[in-house]
Design a protein around this motif. Structure first.
Motif: not given
Ligand SMILES: C[S@@+](CC[C@H](N)C(=O)[O-])C[C@H]1O[C@@H](n2cnc3c(N)ncnc32)[C@H](O)[C@@H]1O
Length: 359
Positions: A148, A192, A215, A242-243, A260
């Protein structure tokens, strides 16, 4: 006393061993290339427009030498993608169904994804198994250890990825849209969420839902455009973040992780669930939607083969996990009422749901 006969190389009775089942495995790459060439040369579109056609007509229509059309039609026919009747060749089997029900453009995007993103990295599979790292990433331009981060640096590849991902999601998300009960859910956080493919489908299927796509910057830009194009800007919004770092957005009744948990390590998945648990109100729900592996380590075939992509590309730890492992992470993060929502379609997608205890 029994005597054992030891056969020397060259003396084997090859008639006794049926190696036929090995053919699609030994030539797996060729099977894909037959389909890929047919897609690129628009064979199925030609046959749909023109009806059953001879090899010479196909050659003329696709502007190929006749000898090439013969090879292609032999390939697609032996694979059951076309059939040869008295009037000529026509799409057959799953391909005909996909053309008839409008699924074909999605399959075409997936073929493109496999050819241009997954195919070359897949040859690093053994090396990835040896090192435990996504060694195929060396075939992607840019820097960064996960796909990513690299995709963000090459917009053309990122678009290709999202087109393919969008198609995978559209093909597999009916279980998420139709088999999960959204009564009692007002606001849903799609962590995401990518180009908003699932958020848009959910918003269309359940008009009471308000959804936020959370996301990285690159994805959110695509999501914004898609949401506007779908006329859903009043019910679907986006948050860049940012997760794993910074706060998980709160104020939601349900947190969704779609495609995910196949990307990250068990520890990261559990950490994401803990963050979701912290962000949810008492009674709030979590849903994980992706492909699953069977608990007995025997399949399904889709999962086993898709794992070559997950081993070689997205991240060091990406893989398709078993249902049972997901359930352990859910329980470890404090969720209760953990429920499997399975689907009877051709992909091994499902949803695992859980609930945060009431206060
Ligand atoms: C496999 S795609 C799934 C997209 C979408 N949920 C779907 O089902 O089609 C994974 C998504 O996670 C996003 N992502 C990866 N790392 C992230 C991070 N650290 N924080 C937020 N999103 C991230 C990617 O940008 C990508 O959109």
């Amino acid at each position: 006393m029994t005597q054992q006969t030891i056969q020397q190389p060259g003396q084997r009775d090859t008639q006794q061993t049926d190696l036929g089942p090995l053919v699609p495995v030994l030539f797996g790459f060729s099977a894909f290339q037959q389909l890929r060439a047919a897609a690129e040369l628009q064979l199925f579109e030609y046959l749909t427009l023109n009806g059953p056609s001879s090899c010479e007509q196909v050659a003329d229509g696709l502007r190929l030498p006749v000898k090439s059309a013969r090879k292609l039609l032999l390939g697609t026919t032996a694979l059951g993608l076309t059939d040869r009747g008295p009037d000529g060749y026509a799409p057959a089997g799953p391909l005909r169904e996909a053309l008839e029900d409008g699924t074909w453009p999605l399959i075409r995007n997936i073929i493109d994804f496999q050819q241009r993103l997954s195919y070359l990295p897949a040859k690093e599979y053994a090396e990835s198994l040896r090192t435990g790292k996504n060694e195929g990433i060396r075939h992607l331009p840019g820097t960064g250890a996960d796909m990513y981060t690299r995709l963000e640096q090459t917009p053309e590849l990122e678009n290709l990825f999202f087109r393919g991902m969008n198609s995978w999601s559209e093909l597999s998300n009916p279980v998420l849209l139709r088999q999960v009960d959204y009564r009692g859910v007002g606001r849903l956080l799609d962590v995401g969420g990518g180009d908003a493919v699932n958020a848009i489908a959910l918003a269309n299927a359940h008009p009471h839902l308000r959804i936020t796509v959370f996301d990285l910057e690159g994805a959110v830009e695509v999501a914004r455009d898609n949401i506007a194009a779908a006329g859903l800007a009043d019910r679907v919004d986006v948050v860049v973040g940012d997760m794993f770092g910074g706060p998980m957005p709160d104020g939601y009744d349900m947190v969704l992780f779609a495609h995910q948990f196949v990307i990250w390590s068990p520890e990261q998945n559990q950490a994401l669930l803990k963050r979701a648990h912290d962000a949810l109100p008492p009674g709030g729900r979590v849903a994980v939607f992706n492909a699953f592996a069977d608990d007995d380590g025997r399949g399904p075939l889709y999962t086993a083969l898709d794992n070559v992509y997950f081993a070689t590309l997205p991240s060091e730890d990406s893989t398709i996990y078993e249902w049972r492992e997901h359930e352990e992470w859910f329980a470890g993060a404090g969720f209760v009422d953990i429920t499997r929502v399975t689907n009877n379609g051709w992909t091994p997608h499902g949803v695992l749901e859980g609930r945060k205890r009431d206060a």
